[in-house]
Design a protein around this motif. Structure first.
Motif, PDB file in Angstrom:
ATOM      1  N   ASN A 187       0.731  -1.228   0.211  1.00  0.00           N
ATOM      2  CA  ASN A 187      -0.112  -0.016  -0.032  1.00  0.00           C
ATOM      3  C   ASN A 187       0.986   1.321  -0.111  1.00  0.00           C
ATOM      4  O   ASN A 187       1.885   1.323   0.640  1.00  0.00           O
ATOM      5  CB  ASN A 187      -1.004  -0.068   1.262  1.00  0.00           C
ATOM      6  CG  ASN A 187      -1.836  -1.152   1.165  1.00  0.00           C
ATOM      7  OD1 ASN A 187      -2.762  -1.259   0.487  1.00  0.00           O
ATOM      8  ND2 ASN A 187      -1.369  -2.089   2.180  1.00  0.00           N
ATOM      9  N   THR A 191      -4.157  -4.645  -2.251  1.00  0.00           N
ATOM     10  CA  THR A 191      -3.513  -3.668  -1.693  1.00  0.00           C
ATOM     11  C   THR A 191      -3.679  -2.501  -2.666  1.00  0.00           C
ATOM     12  O   THR A 191      -4.436  -2.674  -3.615  1.00  0.00           O
ATOM     13  CB  THR A 191      -1.825  -3.887  -1.861  1.00  0.00           C
ATOM     14  OG1 THR A 191      -1.427  -4.055  -3.072  1.00  0.00           O
ATOM     15  CG2 THR A 191      -1.437  -4.834  -0.966  1.00  0.00           C
ATOM     16  N   GLU A 194      -5.088   2.262   2.088  1.00  0.00           N
ATOM     17  CA  GLU A 194      -5.728   1.412   2.448  1.00  0.00           C
ATOM     18  C   GLU A 194      -5.952   1.546   4.000  1.00  0.00           C
ATOM     19  O   GLU A 194      -4.939   1.982   4.775  1.00  0.00           O
ATOM     20  CB  GLU A 194      -4.780  -0.124   2.557  1.00  0.00           C
ATOM     21  CG  GLU A 194      -5.531  -1.352   3.108  1.00  0.00           C
ATOM     22  CD  GLU A 194      -5.035  -1.762   4.524  1.00  0.00           C
ATOM     23  OE1 GLU A 194      -5.634  -2.372   5.155  1.00  0.00           O
ATOM     24  OE2 GLU A 194      -3.972  -1.257   4.942  1.00  0.00           O
ATOM     25  N   ASP A 252      -7.545  -0.264   7.099  1.00  0.00           N
ATOM     26  CA  ASP A 252      -8.612  -1.492   7.562  1.00  0.00           C
ATOM     27  C   ASP A 252      -9.612  -1.283   8.560  1.00  0.00           C
ATOM     28  O   ASP A 252      -9.893  -0.160   8.872  1.00  0.00           O
ATOM     29  CB  ASP A 252      -7.654  -2.558   8.292  1.00  0.00           C
ATOM     30  CG  ASP A 252      -7.039  -2.205   9.680  1.00  0.00           C
ATOM     31  OD1 ASP A 252      -7.492  -1.172  10.180  1.00  0.00           O
ATOM     32  OD2 ASP A 252      -6.283  -2.888  10.254  1.00  0.00           O
ATOM     33  N   LEU A 298      -8.714   0.953  -0.566  1.00  0.00           N
ATOM     34  CA  LEU A 298      -9.200  -0.240   0.225  1.00  0.00           C
ATOM     35  C   LEU A 298      -9.536   0.231   1.663  1.00  0.00           C
ATOM     36  O   LEU A 298      -8.736   0.581   2.184  1.00  0.00           O
ATOM     37  CB  LEU A 298      -8.199  -1.107  -0.012  1.00  0.00           C
ATOM     38  CG  LEU A 298      -8.654  -2.662   0.879  1.00  0.00           C
ATOM     39  CD1 LEU A 298      -9.592  -3.245   0.316  1.00  0.00           C
ATOM     40  CD2 LEU A 298      -7.154  -3.587   0.996  1.00  0.00           C
ATOM     41  N   SER A 302     -12.680  -2.779  -1.551  1.00  0.00           N
ATOM     42  CA  SER A 302     -11.826  -2.056  -2.641  1.00  0.00           C
ATOM     43  C   SER A 302     -12.720  -1.129  -3.637  1.00  0.00           C
ATOM     44  O   SER A 302     -13.756  -1.466  -3.724  1.00  0.00           O
ATOM     45  CB  SER A 302     -11.167  -3.309  -3.654  1.00  0.00           C
ATOM     46  OG  SER A 302     -10.237  -3.908  -3.027  1.00  0.00           O
TER      47      SER A 302
END
Length: 253
Positions: free
Chosen positions: A87, A114, A118, A120, A144, A149
């Motif tokens: 990333n 990736t 990104e 999470d 992401l 995505s």
């Protein structure tokens, strides 16, 4: 303060970062150049909270360009992440309250799962991002977010409310593979920064004053509407950055 350094070819797989912050709280990391490392360009890890990162340039690292993991409250202003295998910006492991503004993420994320940016699922709380340039020259996703995505910034913005003023376009860097991230004529970085954000730098990473390009309409926000996004101001007369060592090739499992 950690500033104006160049860190490259650190070779230990999964540990060879250009700059690594661990239990490093409330520091300033600015104008550093990190590239061709066997892991991340810059890694902020456990306890590296409430740091300010300004106009750092990270490129062609085997891991992430810039990663915030297990740490909270870090802000990124004008950081550049280019051509990293994983990333470009990775916000992970409960890295809540992270902010990105006037940053650039281009052609990162060269493996499945990736992207240029990104975040999470454990790090979406308090995440704010805007006035950036995010772009891929390939079909890889640009964002992401929370495990989903997105091929376009506009699709990500519609869901998250973030990056509503962010541009998805080629930043037209002078020579990014060679570490020269000066924008060239017509770049979407020119005269488009938000100068009202906290800790906004009045000069670029080379110490140049902000320059109004007469060929570009000012679309920036804040007191200096002609400042540029990214680390370096557009100026056709500005000298190139110092040369970099030729990149090696590194392999990790």
């Amino acid at each position: 303060t950690v500033q104006d350094n160049e860190s490259f070819h650190n070779l230990t797989p999964d540990q060879g970062n250009g700059i690594y912050g661990f239990n490093a709280a409330a520091n300033l990391f600015q104008r550093n150049r990190v590239h061709d490392n066997a892991y991340n360009g810059i890694m902020m890890s456990t306890g590296a909270v409430n740091n300010v990162l300004i106009q750092n340039q990270s490129w062609q690292n085997v891991g992430q360009g810039i990663e915030d993991i297990f740490c909270t409250g870090n802000s990124h202003i004008g950081d550049v992440s280019y051509g990293n295998r994983l990333n470009g910006f990775a916000i992970e492991g409960g890295a809540t309250g992270t902010t990105l503004s006037n940053c650039v993420a281009v052609d990162n994320g060269q493996v499945l799962g990736t992207a240029d940016l990104e975040v999470d699922a454990s790090s979406t709380l308090g995440f704010t991002s805007n006035d950036n340039v995010i772009w891929n020259s390939t079909i890889w996703p640009v964002v992401l977010f929370g495990g989903v995505s997105y091929a376009t910034v506009s699709a990500f913005s519609a869901v998250s409310g973030q990056d509503t003023r962010t541009t998805q376009a080629d930043p037209l860097f002078t020579n990014p593979a060679g570490g020269d991230f000066r924008p060239t004529a017509g770049s979407p970085l020119i005269d488009a920064a938000n100068s009202s954000v906290a800790n906004w730098p009045p000069t670029d990473a080379a110490g140049n004053a902000r320059l109004d390009d007469p060929a570009t309409t000012n679309t920036g926000l804040g007191p200096v509407a002609f400042a540029d996004r990214g680390a370096l101001e557009f100026n056709p007369a500005s000298p190139p950055p110092p040369p970099v060592t030729t990149a090696g090739t590194y392999y990790v499992n």
